[in-house]
Design a protein around this motif. Structure first.
Motif, PDB file in Angstrom:
ATOM      1  N   SER A 292      -1.907  22.341 -24.993  1.00 46.25           N
ATOM      2  CA  SER A 292      -0.478  22.043 -25.004  1.00 46.25           C
ATOM      3  C   SER A 292      -0.238  20.723 -24.263  1.00 46.25           C
ATOM      4  N   GLY A 293       0.767  19.998 -24.720  1.00 44.47           N
ATOM      5  CA  GLY A 293       1.098  18.707 -24.136  1.00 44.47           C
ATOM      6  C   GLY A 293       0.490  17.526 -24.865  1.00 44.47           C
ATOM      7  N   GLU A 294      -0.331  17.780 -25.887  1.00 41.26           N
ATOM      8  CA  GLU A 294      -0.961  16.686 -26.615  1.00 41.26           C
ATOM      9  C   GLU A 294      -0.020  16.161 -27.695  1.00 41.26           C
ATOM     10  N   PRO A 295       0.001  14.843 -27.906  1.00 34.86           N
ATOM     11  CA  PRO A 295       0.871  14.273 -28.931  1.00 34.86           C
ATOM     12  C   PRO A 295       0.388  14.612 -30.339  1.00 34.86           C
ATOM     13  N   VAL A 296       1.350  14.748 -31.255  1.00 31.52           N
ATOM     14  CA  VAL A 296       1.029  15.086 -32.640  1.00 31.52           C
ATOM     15  C   VAL A 296       1.939  14.287 -33.568  1.00 31.52           C
ATOM     16  N   GLN A 297       1.396  13.892 -34.702  1.00 30.82           N
ATOM     17  CA  GLN A 297       2.173  13.267 -35.773  1.00 30.82           C
ATOM     18  C   GLN A 297       2.144  14.207 -36.966  1.00 30.82           C
ATOM     19  N   ILE A 298       3.306  14.397 -37.602  1.00 31.69           N
ATOM     20  CA  ILE A 298       3.413  15.292 -38.750  1.00 31.69           C
ATOM     21  C   ILE A 298       3.747  14.452 -39.973  1.00 31.69           C
TER      22      ILE A 298
ATOM     23  N   PRO B 286       5.831   5.470 -46.839  1.00 30.08           N
ATOM     24  CA  PRO B 286       6.498   4.191 -46.581  1.00 30.08           C
ATOM     25  C   PRO B 286       7.971   4.348 -46.163  1.00 30.08           C
ATOM     26  N   ARG B 287       8.663   5.311 -46.736  1.00 29.94           N
ATOM     27  CA  ARG B 287      10.089   5.448 -46.436  1.00 29.94           C
ATOM     28  C   ARG B 287      10.333   6.316 -45.204  1.00 29.94           C
ATOM     29  N   PHE B 288       9.649   7.427 -45.119  1.00 29.96           N
ATOM     30  CA  PHE B 288       9.929   8.377 -44.047  1.00 29.96           C
ATOM     31  C   PHE B 288       8.960   8.259 -42.874  1.00 29.96           C
ATOM     32  N   GLY B 289       7.724   7.964 -43.139  1.00 28.53           N
ATOM     33  CA  GLY B 289       6.755   7.864 -42.049  1.00 28.53           C
ATOM     34  C   GLY B 289       6.390   9.231 -41.501  1.00 28.53           C
ATOM     35  N   ALA B 290       6.150   9.290 -40.202  1.00 25.01           N
ATOM     36  CA  ALA B 290       5.701  10.527 -39.572  1.00 25.01           C
ATOM     37  C   ALA B 290       6.699  10.977 -38.523  1.00 25.01           C
ATOM     38  N   MET B 291       6.800  12.302 -38.361  1.00 22.35           N
ATOM     39  CA  MET B 291       7.566  12.859 -37.254  1.00 22.35           C
ATOM     40  C   MET B 291       6.628  12.913 -36.059  1.00 22.35           C
ATOM     41  N   LYS B 292       7.148  12.570 -34.903  1.00 22.12           N
ATOM     42  CA  LYS B 292       6.334  12.605 -33.692  1.00 22.12           C
ATOM     43  C   LYS B 292       6.778  13.771 -32.828  1.00 22.12           C
ATOM     44  N   GLY B 293       5.812  14.437 -32.243  1.00 23.14           N
ATOM     45  CA  GLY B 293       6.117  15.573 -31.391  1.00 23.14           C
ATOM     46  C   GLY B 293       5.017  15.817 -30.381  1.00 23.14           C
ATOM     47  N   VAL B 294       5.195  16.914 -29.651  1.00 24.20           N
ATOM     48  CA  VAL B 294       4.237  17.316 -28.625  1.00 24.20           C
ATOM     49  C   VAL B 294       3.956  18.797 -28.809  1.00 24.20           C
ATOM     50  N   ILE B 295       2.694  19.182 -28.737  1.00 24.87           N
ATOM     51  CA  ILE B 295       2.329  20.593 -28.874  1.00 24.87           C
ATOM     52  C   ILE B 295       2.780  21.336 -27.618  1.00 24.87           C
TER      53      ILE B 295
ATOM     54  N   LEU C 112      -1.212  17.393 -39.989  1.00 27.34           N
ATOM     55  CA  LEU C 112      -1.010  17.149 -38.559  1.00 27.34           C
ATOM     56  C   LEU C 112      -2.140  16.257 -38.059  1.00 27.34           C
ATOM     57  N   VAL C 113      -1.766  15.237 -37.330  1.00 28.46           N
ATOM     58  CA  VAL C 113      -2.758  14.383 -36.681  1.00 28.46           C
ATOM     59  C   VAL C 113      -2.551  14.558 -35.181  1.00 28.46           C
ATOM     60  N   ILE C 114      -3.483  15.258 -34.540  1.00 31.26           N
ATOM     61  CA  ILE C 114      -3.369  15.603 -33.125  1.00 31.26           C
ATOM     62  C   ILE C 114      -4.325  14.720 -32.327  1.00 31.26           C
ATOM     63  N   THR C 115      -3.791  14.032 -31.328  1.00 32.63           N
ATOM     64  CA  THR C 115      -4.619  13.220 -30.443  1.00 32.63           C
ATOM     65  C   THR C 115      -5.149  14.129 -29.349  1.00 32.63           C
ATOM     66  N   THR C 116      -6.440  14.457 -29.410  1.00 31.88           N
ATOM     67  CA  THR C 116      -7.011  15.409 -28.458  1.00 31.88           C
ATOM     68  C   THR C 116      -7.544  14.746 -27.196  1.00 31.88           C
TER      69      THR C 116
END
Length: 163
Positions: free
Chosen positions: A84-90, A98-107, A140-144
């Motif tokens: 928990s606390g790791e950044p994630v892109q959805i 190109p239009r919407f990109g990614a949502m950014k969040g935190v687990i 999901l792209v999670i930066t571990t």
């Protein structure tokens, strides 16, 4: 037993001892160490994150707390890497990059097969709001682990030296 005495004439001794090193050897070592120090500084500055990419399905959206519940296909070997606390892109399949990109969040929480992600900006990605639909699929792209490149290179040697 006979002893032999060797004597060096003073003019020969002066020529051998007072000889300066050549220009190449005087400049090569300082230049080499300056290049080595610059390379070490550059390696220390570059970030090299370790990421985990998994497929996910949106299950539930709680707009009051900006929590998004996702059912993710995380392999068993990779579950221990997610904290928990790791950044994630959805990245959602139905909304082009190109239009919407990614949502950014935190687990925030990790359950059995479900991830709870805090999305501070709500369901907004790039230039538009995304209406929530149950069953949206995406990646999901999670930066571990966010390490510097120099640290990543020497991380393996540190582990080997401890064993």
């Amino acid at each position: 037993m006979t002893t032999t005495r060797i004597s060096i004439q003073s003019n020969v001794q002066g020529r051998v001892i007072s000889r300066k090193p050549g220009r190449v050897s005087r400049l090569a070592f300082p230049v080499f160490f300056c290049i080595l120090a610059c390379a070490a500084c550059i390696l220390w500055r570059i970030h090299y994150p370790e990421v985990l990419s998994v497929r996910a399905v949106l299950v539930e959206w709680k707009g009051s707390g900006n929590y998004l519940y996702l059912k993710a296909d995380v392999p068993n070997a990779e579950k221990d890497r997610i904290r928990s606390g790791e950044p994630v892109q959805i990245w959602l399949d139905d909304y082009p990059n190109p239009r919407f990109g990614a949502m950014k969040g935190v687990i925030r929480d990790i359950g059995s097969g479900e991830l709870q992600v805090l999305v501070p900006a709500g369901l907004i990605a790039g230039s538009g709001a995304i209406p929530f639909r149950k069953g949206l699929k995406g990646e999901l792209v999670i930066t571990t682990a966010d390490m510097r490149l120099g640290g990543r290179i020497f991380h393996g040697t540190r582990r080997v030296s401890r064993q």
